[in-house]
Design a protein around this motif. Structure first.
Motif, PDB file in Angstrom:
ATOM      1  N   LEU A   1       0.835  -1.205   0.000  1.00 61.75           N
ATOM      2  CA  LEU A   1       0.000   0.000   0.000  1.00 61.75           C
ATOM      3  C   LEU A   1       0.876   1.264   0.000  1.00 61.75           C
ATOM      4  CD1 LEU A   1      -2.888   1.096   0.130  1.00 61.75           C
ATOM      5  CD2 LEU A   1      -2.784   0.927   2.624  1.00 61.75           C
ATOM      6  N   VAL A   2       1.974   1.231   0.762  1.00 63.90           N
ATOM      7  CA  VAL A   2       2.909   2.363   0.786  1.00 63.90           C
ATOM      8  C   VAL A   2       3.453   2.622  -0.618  1.00 63.90           C
ATOM      9  CG1 VAL A   2       5.239   3.070   1.522  1.00 63.90           C
ATOM     10  CG2 VAL A   2       3.621   2.163   3.208  1.00 63.90           C
ATOM     11  N   PHE A   3       3.909   1.557  -1.277  1.00 64.54           N
ATOM     12  CA  PHE A   3       4.496   1.729  -2.610  1.00 64.54           C
ATOM     13  C   PHE A   3       3.457   2.208  -3.622  1.00 64.54           C
ATOM     14  CE2 PHE A   3       7.720  -1.668  -1.226  1.00 64.54           C
ATOM     15  CZ  PHE A   3       8.624  -0.699  -0.841  1.00 64.54           C
ATOM     16  N   ILE A   4       2.257   1.646  -3.568  1.00 63.42           N
ATOM     17  CA  ILE A   4       1.218   2.043  -4.528  1.00 63.42           C
ATOM     18  C   ILE A   4       0.866   3.524  -4.344  1.00 63.42           C
ATOM     19  CG2 ILE A   4      -1.213   1.742  -5.178  1.00 63.42           C
ATOM     20  CD1 ILE A   4      -0.862  -1.263  -4.566  1.00 63.42           C
ATOM     21  N   THR A   5       0.649   3.937  -3.089  1.00 64.35           N
ATOM     22  CA  THR A   5       0.238   5.331  -2.866  1.00 64.35           C
ATOM     23  C   THR A   5       1.387   6.313  -3.115  1.00 64.35           C
ATOM     24  OG1 THR A   5       0.610   4.990  -0.499  1.00 64.35           O
ATOM     25  CG2 THR A   5      -1.660   4.850  -1.268  1.00 64.35           C
ATOM     26  N   ARG A   6       2.625   5.875  -2.926  1.00 68.65           N
ATOM     27  CA  ARG A   6       3.741   6.795  -3.125  1.00 68.65           C
ATOM     28  C   ARG A   6       4.143   6.905  -4.583  1.00 68.65           C
ATOM     29  NH1 ARG A   6       8.687   6.017   0.696  1.00 68.65           N
ATOM     30  NH2 ARG A   6       6.980   6.339   2.133  1.00 68.65           N
ATOM     31  N   TYR A   7       4.029   5.809  -5.316  1.00 69.41           N
ATOM     32  CA  TYR A   7       4.562   5.796  -6.686  1.00 69.41           C
ATOM     33  C   TYR A   7       3.501   6.008  -7.753  1.00 69.41           C
ATOM     34  CZ  TYR A   7       8.698   3.919  -4.325  1.00 69.41           C
ATOM     35  OH  TYR A   7       9.776   3.743  -3.497  1.00 69.41           O
ATOM     36  N   LEU A   8       2.375   6.598  -7.377  1.00 68.78           N
ATOM     37  CA  LEU A   8       1.349   6.908  -8.370  1.00 68.78           C
ATOM     38  C   LEU A   8       1.871   7.875  -9.427  1.00 68.78           C
ATOM     39  CD1 LEU A   8      -1.862   7.244  -6.173  1.00 68.78           C
ATOM     40  CD2 LEU A   8      -1.448   5.580  -7.977  1.00 68.78           C
ATOM     41  N   ASP A   9       2.935   8.594  -9.066  1.00 67.37           N
ATOM     42  CA  ASP A   9       3.488   9.574 -10.009  1.00 67.37           C
ATOM     43  C   ASP A   9       4.546   8.965 -10.937  1.00 67.37           C
ATOM     44  OD1 ASP A   9       5.620   9.081  -8.360  1.00 67.37           O
ATOM     45  OD2 ASP A   9       6.044  11.183  -7.900  1.00 67.37           O
ATOM     46  N   ILE A  10       4.610   7.637 -10.913  1.00 65.18           N
ATOM     47  CA  ILE A  10       5.727   6.977 -11.608  1.00 65.18           C
ATOM     48  C   ILE A  10       5.869   7.383 -13.090  1.00 65.18           C
ATOM     49  CG2 ILE A  10       4.350   4.884 -12.066  1.00 65.18           C
ATOM     50  CD1 ILE A  10       7.000   3.310 -11.556  1.00 65.18           C
ATOM     51  N   PHE A  11       4.740   7.594 -13.768  1.00 60.41           N
ATOM     52  CA  PHE A  11       4.852   7.934 -15.185  1.00 60.41           C
ATOM     53  C   PHE A  11       4.700   9.431 -15.447  1.00 60.41           C
ATOM     54  CE2 PHE A  11       3.515   3.427 -15.216  1.00 60.41           C
ATOM     55  CZ  PHE A  11       4.669   2.915 -15.779  1.00 60.41           C
ATOM     56  N   THR A  12       4.365  10.208 -14.404  1.00 58.09           N
ATOM     57  CA  THR A  12       4.175  11.638 -14.619  1.00 58.09           C
ATOM     58  C   THR A  12       5.336  12.462 -14.076  1.00 58.09           C
ATOM     59  OG1 THR A  12       2.923  11.790 -12.564  1.00 58.09           O
ATOM     60  CG2 THR A  12       1.649  11.485 -14.565  1.00 58.09           C
TER      61      THR A  12
END
Lengths: 215, 10
Positions: A42-53
């Motif tokens: 959950l930490v990784f998903i919520t933190r890395y939502l900006d991965i492509f932006t």
């Protein structure tokens, strides 16, 4: 990127490799908290939502994908692999998700830098990461005969946090405008949570005994 | 607005 940051990331990566080796190698997740693993996912998903932006570097993007992929794999193995899931200490892994997720969400809503979905979720991930190890530490206390891989897994994870603090100290003195109170506070809290574990880890190492945490 | 916290770490 400085040497502390790189070493910290490598410790983090190594901790995941050790955990995956344990899970897939000996087909056992005994002593590993599924709750902590799901919280990390959950930490990784919520933190890395900006991965492509928000592109920072190829290194960052690759590492984000690796963390997302490996933590998903770990959760998958523990939940659904027909052999591995039998070794999960479900009855002992009783920490309540809500106890960690709810305060993190409230604090994120109260202290987010700006109120966009991405920013609030990013702030949430910083708070949640600080406390996500707690179900694992509680489970470790309840586990008799902690195996070396599990002990080393938690040790490597704690080292990663410690090295990040050195990284922040280094950046504080070498970069202008590097002021991140939120990240620093959470990082220090997270590292303090490991102190007790570190103490017993070194004690067992020094005395050449098996690691055991007093209840 | 104030600078956003650095997002260059993992």
């Amino acid at each position: 990127m400085n040497v502390f940051r790189l070493a910290g990331d490598m410790m983090h990566l190594l901790s995941i490799v050790v955990l995956l080796l344990k899970i897939t190698g000996i087909k056992s997740c005994r002593g590993i908290s599924l709750k902590t693993q799901e919280l990390y996912l959950l930490v990784f998903i919520t933190r890395y939502l900006d991965i492509f932006t928000n592109f920072v570097s190829l290194y960052n993007t690759v590492m984000k994908l690796v963390f997302l992929g490996t933590s998903s794999a770990i959760v998958y193995y523990m939940r659904y692999d027909r052999i591995i899931k039998l070794t999960y200490d479900k009855e002992q892994d009783t920490f309540k998700y809500l106890l960690l997720v709810a305060p993190s969400a409230v604090l994120a809503l109260a202290t987010s830098h700006v109120y966009t979905v991405l920013e609030v979720l990013w702030t949430f991930s910083i708070y949640l990461e600080a406390v996500a190890i707690m179900p694992q530490l509680v489970l470790l206390q309840r586990t008799q005969n902690i195996d070396n891989l599990t002990g080393n897994y938690v040790f490597l994870l704690g080292s990663y946090r410690g090295l990040y603090i050195l990284n922040w100290i280094y950046r504080f003195f070498t970069e202008k405008h590097y002021r991140q109170w939120l990240v620093w506070t959470c990082g220090v809290v997270q590292t303090i949570i490991y102190c007790d574990f570190f103490y017993y880890y070194f004690l067992s190492w020094q005395n050449n005994e098996k690691l055991a945490l007093p209840a | 607005s104030a600078p956003s916290p650095a997002k260059d770490e993992l």
